[in-house]
Design an enzyme around this catalytic site. Structure first.
Site, PDB file in Angstrom:
ATOM      1  N   LYS A 113      73.638  -0.261  45.251  1.00 29.79           N
ATOM      2  CA  LYS A 113      73.322   0.993  44.681  1.00 29.79           C
ATOM      3  C   LYS A 113      71.675   1.621  44.045  1.00 29.79           C
ATOM      4  O   LYS A 113      70.971   2.264  44.297  1.00 29.79           O
ATOM      5  CB  LYS A 113      74.177   2.175  44.143  1.00 29.79           C
ATOM      6  CG  LYS A 113      75.348   1.922  45.947  1.00 29.79           C
ATOM      7  CD  LYS A 113      76.325   2.724  45.608  1.00 29.79           C
ATOM      8  CE  LYS A 113      77.270   2.984  46.305  1.00 29.79           C
ATOM      9  NZ  LYS A 113      78.647   2.241  46.450  1.00 29.79           N
TER      10      LYS A 113
HETATM   11  C1  LIG Z   1      79.403   2.214  47.131  1.00 28.44           C
HETATM   12  C2  LIG Z   1      79.368   0.129  47.666  1.00 28.44           C
HETATM   13  C3  LIG Z   1      79.734  -0.430  48.731  1.00 28.44           C
HETATM   14  C4  LIG Z   1      79.698   0.306  49.991  1.00 28.44           C
HETATM   15  O1  LIG Z   1      78.968   1.167  50.801  1.00 28.44           O
HETATM   16  P1  LIG Z   1      78.416   2.090  51.715  1.00 28.44           P
HETATM   17  O2  LIG Z   1      76.591   2.235  51.806  1.00 28.44           O
HETATM   18  O3  LIG Z   1      79.332   3.203  50.950  1.00 28.44           O
HETATM   19  O4  LIG Z   1      78.817   1.561  53.295  1.00 28.44           O
HETATM   20  C5  LIG Z   1      80.571  -1.504  49.053  1.00 28.44           C
HETATM   21  N1  LIG Z   1      80.466  -2.514  48.094  1.00 28.44           N
HETATM   22  C6  LIG Z   1      79.687  -1.704  46.547  1.00 28.44           C
HETATM   23  C7  LIG Z   1      80.087  -2.893  45.448  1.00 28.44           C
HETATM   24  C8  LIG Z   1      79.538  -0.670  46.589  1.00 28.44           C
HETATM   25  O5  LIG Z   1      79.499  -0.396  45.328  1.00 28.44           O
END
Ligand SMILES: *Cc1c(COP(=O)(O)O)cnc(C)c1O
Length: 468
Positions: A113
């Protein structure tokens, strides 16, 4: 680029409008009115570029015409990725003869993210500064978004950030990455409820026009278009670094809110040759049931070893639904309303059949997740986190057809040390910049799952900051 709402009854917006407002006023999500196109020669020209130069090329068409000049964009992108701790920023490593791992966890909070949010923070700061405005960011997190958003917004002059997370349902490391930040503009709310409760409260606050106008509410959770665009860049970057440049690839994406995998869909729409987008779910498998069985119905959220995917209502799915319904906003509004009131998306079987040309899905339970972490460690010596393991497991469940697969590794193993240790017997250490995390003091406000309570808290603290 002009943007339209997936529900069809908000006026078109420029990039800045979309960036600063997050959600459209009709409750829909913004999407570009049309997709920028990259010809094969444009894609080939990305080969050999640095990661940041690739981001600039991918992002540029989405933001122009805008207040952000070319020079500003280059500077903002360079700053956004300057805190990443691997020179490649998103290194691509081989896992087996036809599978790569794209490591997206070298940013400040150790999860993918950071890619979107560091960029978003820089863009917000820049655009607000030029306009002389300030905003209140309100977000919901199942773990990783919160810390990544807080790192991206902390200490910025023109922003306050309120982050809701479900009490007791995020890992200690995830919680501490939020609650140990000592910045005057950061407010953590530990909610007595689930992630979906947190997300519903955020949506309800956005629906409150008075609050929205008074505080300049905005979102950085995965509904903000600018996040999607920041993630699309690494699909291009990864594809241009494989030896089979130009041939279709498949991407395997561990999924919760459908933001990351939707960014891959955007790359495809822009012209990147993609064979399949493989959705990897944990036991909270609504997306698996949709793509695989043609049924999208809400069940209870159950805690799993991959908590950032413990979600039943995947906000970004609405963007795909918009295309599946022929970009008919009123039809999306109607479908979403039925989904929320009946707990089931109407006509899912037909929609899933249309989506299956591109999407496939697999699910893993916790035991399978542990088994994957263990076997990857035994076979390669690498430790992977449980979210990445769900995706590696999904890749293994996908029949091999000679297509190269890129698995998105979304978190550093040290973020989820208990699961990794259980599987491998090894406890991955936190990188140096976080090594004293468990000793730092925490700051959070625990609140009931009650709109009035949460809204009052936000209003009081955001207003105080505004006055001072
Ligand atoms: C947020 C997250 C996901 C999922 O991603 P999305 O965009 O919500 O589908 C998968 N793995 C990790 C480590 C995350 O932080």
């Amino acid at each position: 680029m002009e943007y339209v709402s997936t529900r069809g009854s908000s006026p078109q917006q420029t990039f800045e409008g979309v960036l600063l407002s997050g959600l459209a006023r009709d409750g829909g999500l913004f999407v570009p009115a049309e997709w920028p196109q990259f010809e094969p020669s444009h894609i080939a020209a990305l080969h050999g570029l640095s990661y940041t130069d690739t981001v600039v090329r991918i992002v540029r068409p989405f933001i122009e015409p805008s207040l952000v000049s070319d020079d500003d964009l280059s500077r903002i992108v360079a700053m956004a990725y300057s805190g990443f701790r691997d020179p490649a920023i998103a290194p691509l490593v081989a896992l087996d003869e036809d599978t790569y791992l794209l490591e997206l966890f070298h940013g400040p909070t150790l999860a993918f993210k950071d890619f979107a949010l560091q960029l978003l923070g820089g863009l917000f700061d820049h655009v607000l500064g030029l306009r002389g405005e300030r905003l209140t960011i309100v977000g919901a997190t199942s773990g990783d978004t919160g810390s990544a958003a807080i790192e991206a917004c902390r200490d910025r002059e023109n922003l306050d950030i309120f982050m809701l997370f479900p009490e007791g349902r995020v890992s200690e490391v995830q919680r501490r990455q939020m609650t140990t930040v000592e910045s005057e503009n950061v407010f953590n709310i530990s909610l007595r409820g689930t992630f979906d409760d947190c997300q519903d409260l955020v949506k309800a606050m956005f629906a409150d026009q008075g609050l929205r106008d008074d505080l300049g509410l905005s979102a950085v959770n995965s509904i903000n278009w600018a996040r999607v665009m920041g993630q699309t860049a690494y699909y291009f970057s990864a594809a241009t670094r494989t030896e089979t440049l130009g041939q279709p690839l498949s991407f395997v994406v561990p999924t919760g809110n459908f933001g990351n995998v939707y960014a891959g869909y955007v790359a495809l729409k822009m012209g990147l040759p993609i064979e399949k987008l493989i959705v990897a779910s944990n036991r909270n498998d609504i997306l698996y049931r949709f793509f695989d069985q043609g049924d999208m119905s809400i069940t209870d959220v159950e805690p799993s070893l991959s908590p950032s995917m413990d979600i039943q209502v995947s906000s970004n799915f609405e963007r795909l639904l918009f295309d599946l319904l022929g970009r008919d906003g009123p039809a999306v509004a109607e479908a979403m309303q039925a989904f929320r009131s009946d707990g089931r998306l109407p006509d899912s079987a037909r929609l899933a059949a249309d989506a299956r040309g591109l999407f496939a899905a697999h699910r893993l339970d916790d035991q399978e997740t542990i088994d994957v972490i263990r076997s990857v460690h035994q076979e390669t010596g690498m430790l992977i986190d449980p979210h990445t393991a769900v995706a590696v497991g999904a890749a293994r469940k996908t029949p091999r057809d000679g297509t190269k697969r890129i698995v998105l590794a979304t978190a550093h193993p040290a973020k989820f040390p208990d699961a990794v240790e259980k599987a491998s017997g090894l406890r991955p250490p936190l990188p140096d910049h976080l090594s004293d995390l468990l000793e730092r003091p925490e700051r959070a406000q625990t609140l009931d799952n009650d709109l009035d309570v949460v809204r009052d808290y936000v209003r009081k603290h955001a207003t105080q900051r505004k006055v001072s």
